[in-house]
Design a protein around this motif. Structure first.
Motif, short mmCIF file in Angstrom:
data_model
loop_
_atom_site.label_atom_id
_atom_site.label_comp_id
_atom_site.label_asym_id
_atom_site.label_seq_id
_atom_site.Cartn_x
_atom_site.Cartn_y
_atom_site.Cartn_z
N THR A 149 0.79 -1.22 -0.02
CA THR A 149 0.10 0.03 0.00
C THR A 149 0.73 1.20 0.04
N ARG A 150 1.96 1.06 -0.87
CA ARG A 150 2.71 2.25 -0.76
C ARG A 150 2.20 3.54 -1.40
N GLN A 151 1.48 3.36 -2.60
CA GLN A 151 0.70 4.36 -3.07
C GLN A 151 -0.48 5.15 -2.31
N GLU A 152 -1.01 4.20 -1.62
CA GLU A 152 -2.21 4.71 -0.78
C GLU A 152 -1.71 5.41 0.37
N ALA A 153 -0.61 4.88 0.96
CA ALA A 153 0.08 5.57 2.31
C ALA A 153 0.55 7.06 2.01
#
Length: 493
Positions: A148-152
């Motif tokens: 969830t790098r993009q969401e974070a």
């Protein structure tokens, strides 16, 4: 603390709380929707690719867990299972290829099913945690995780934007609030300055400048300006009353001093005149000898005694006038009764014929007063009319003084007209002031200047009015109007 700063702080604080609640709500809503796809992928990866079997003997150490990653997903799913009985860890092929092990609880106690966030190095992940329970005991746990790098990063940027934008809005609101409150409360500065001037007593004519709309401050400004106007008017009236009182005391002292000086002078004259005769008689005849009274002594004594009597009467009249005015100032209430006016005026006319005068006294038509009744005090009405008649006699050395009556509406009028010295128009507003006497007659006629003041008080007490018309060297006309208590409509003209 200034009121504008207090208001700005209150507004800024309220805005900050509002923005905080709004920011938290936005962040929570976005957070739930941002991780929705990640949660769905993790759940589907768990349901589609995790299989496990229990041993026939029920020994938890014999649990077998299988990962089948044959299905394709929109995003990578990482699977890991931990057997707490044997300590074995089973990982999906993508974890083995990257030589990565997902973090997991070291103790099996308290493990609950649900979504958990974890981090491997700098990489954030969202995993669905599924405990395997055997005989009431968690024997293994399975994690299905997605990156969830993009969401974070998205949520971090959103949080940063919300924080800095909220702080910026609060600061701008604070500065703007100071400017707006300063402009809105500017009239208060004028109010404070006006109040300071009134307090110092330096300028009671100051008024607050009226600007802006008709809001609360505008109405407050109008109210304070009205109050300042009343204060100024009252102060000026008090100042005039104080000056009038000083003049009254000064004039009264002067008027009383004049007859006293005459009395003292006559007494001293009599003393000087009789003392030598008494001494001579004492030397000639001894004790008990009578002085010799000459015709000259007798004449001088008679004149001195007459002067003393006249001045004593003058003092008595002055004191009575002062007492009447004192009763008026003290708010004395007259006892009045409804009574016919015509007999009162006829009685005054009859007695006025015996007053000393040089002018002819004419009694005109008084029949218009027939049937007219007034709520009045008879003694004061007589005093009122005698004051005007005596004044007319005093200032009319030749010609005539006429007394007659007239009616108008619901009022009865008594007219005193003379052909005397009259007055100029500038003197009329002052003739009812205490001790005021017209310049043309000052020093030529005797009087105290209190009669018309008493007359005006009597008229006011009876709810009446007085009209004055005059011209120098041609005479004056005074009309005393009194309200009729029970007017007879048929007799009105």
């Amino acid at each position: 603390m200034p009121i504008r700063l207090k208001l700005t702080l209150w507004y800024s604080g309220l805005l900050a709380v509002t923005l905080l609640v709004l920011g938290v709500s936005i962040y929570t809503f976005v957070n739930l929707n941002t991780y929705r796809d990640a949660k769905a992928a993790a759940m589907e990866g768990l349901n589609s690719n995790v299989r496990y079997s229990l041993p026939p003997d029920g020994d938890p150490r014999g649990i077998e867990i299988f990962f089948g990653l044959g299905a394709r997903f929109d995003r990578s799913v990482f699977l890991q299972a931990v057997n707490y009985e044997t300590g074995g860890v089973v990982r999906s092929q993508n974890l083995q290829d990257n030589n990565v092990k997902l973090p997991y609880p070291k103790q099996s106690n308290g493990i609950k099913e649900g979504y958990v966030k974890m981090k491997v190095g700098d990489t954030p992940l969202l995993a669905y945690q599924y405990p395997i329970v055997l005989v009431g005991k968690v024997v293994a746990v399975v994690h299905s995780a997605v990156i969830t790098r993009q969401e974070a990063q998205y949520l971090t940027d959103l949080r940063t934007i919300l924080i800095f934008s909220s702080v910026g809005v609060v600061l701008l609101t604070f500065v703007a609030g100071l400017l707006i409150s300063r402009q809105a409360l500017r009239p208060l500065q004028g109010i404070i300055q006006a109040a300071d001037l009134v307090r110092d007593g330096s300028n009671l004519s100051v008024r607050i400048e009226r600007k802006g709309p008709n809001d609360e401050l505008g109405r407050l400004t109008d109210t304070l300006n009205g109050m300042l106007e009343r204060i100024e008017t009252t102060y000026n009236e008090l100042d005039e009353a104080y000056n009038a009182q000083r003049r009254f005391v000064s004039d009264a002292s002067h008027e009383l001093r004049t007859p006293l000086t005459t009395i003292r002078g006559n007494i001293e004259l009599m003393d000087k005149m009789w003392r030598p005769s008494l001494i001579a008689a004492s030397e000639d005849g001894g004790d008990g000898a009578m002085p010799v009274i000459t015709p000259q002594h007798a004449e001088l004594t008679r004149e001195a005694m007459q002067d003393i009597a006249d001045e004593a009467k003058r003092m008595s009249r002055l004191v009575n006038d002062l007492l009447s005015l004192a009763r008026a100032d003290a708010g004395s209430v007259m006892e009045k009764h409804v009574q016919p006016l015509q007999p009162l005026v006829e009685d005054v006319a009859r007695r006025a014929q015996m007053l000393p005068r040089q002018a002819e006294f004419r009694i005109g038509d008084l029949s218009t007063l027939e049937g007219a009744e007034v709520n009045a005090n008879a003694d004061y009405i007589r005093q009122l009319l005698f004051i005007f008649i005596e004044n007319a006699f005093k200032y009319t050395p030749s010609g005539y003084v006429e007394l007659y009556a007239k009616r108008a509406s619901n009022q009865a009028g008594v007219v005193i007209k003379d052909t005397g010295i009259g007055m100029n128009s500038e003197e009329i507003p002052h003739i009812f002031d205490r001790f005021y006497r017209a310049d043309v007659s000052r020093g030529k006629t005797s009087g105290t200047g209190l009669g018309l003041s008493i007359a005006k008080w009597i008229i006011d007490e009876h709810g009446g009015s007085v009209e004055v018309s005059t011209r120098e060297s041609e005479g004056s006309t005074f009309i005393v109007w009194l309200p009729i208590a029970f007017p007879d409509q048929s007799n009105q003209v």
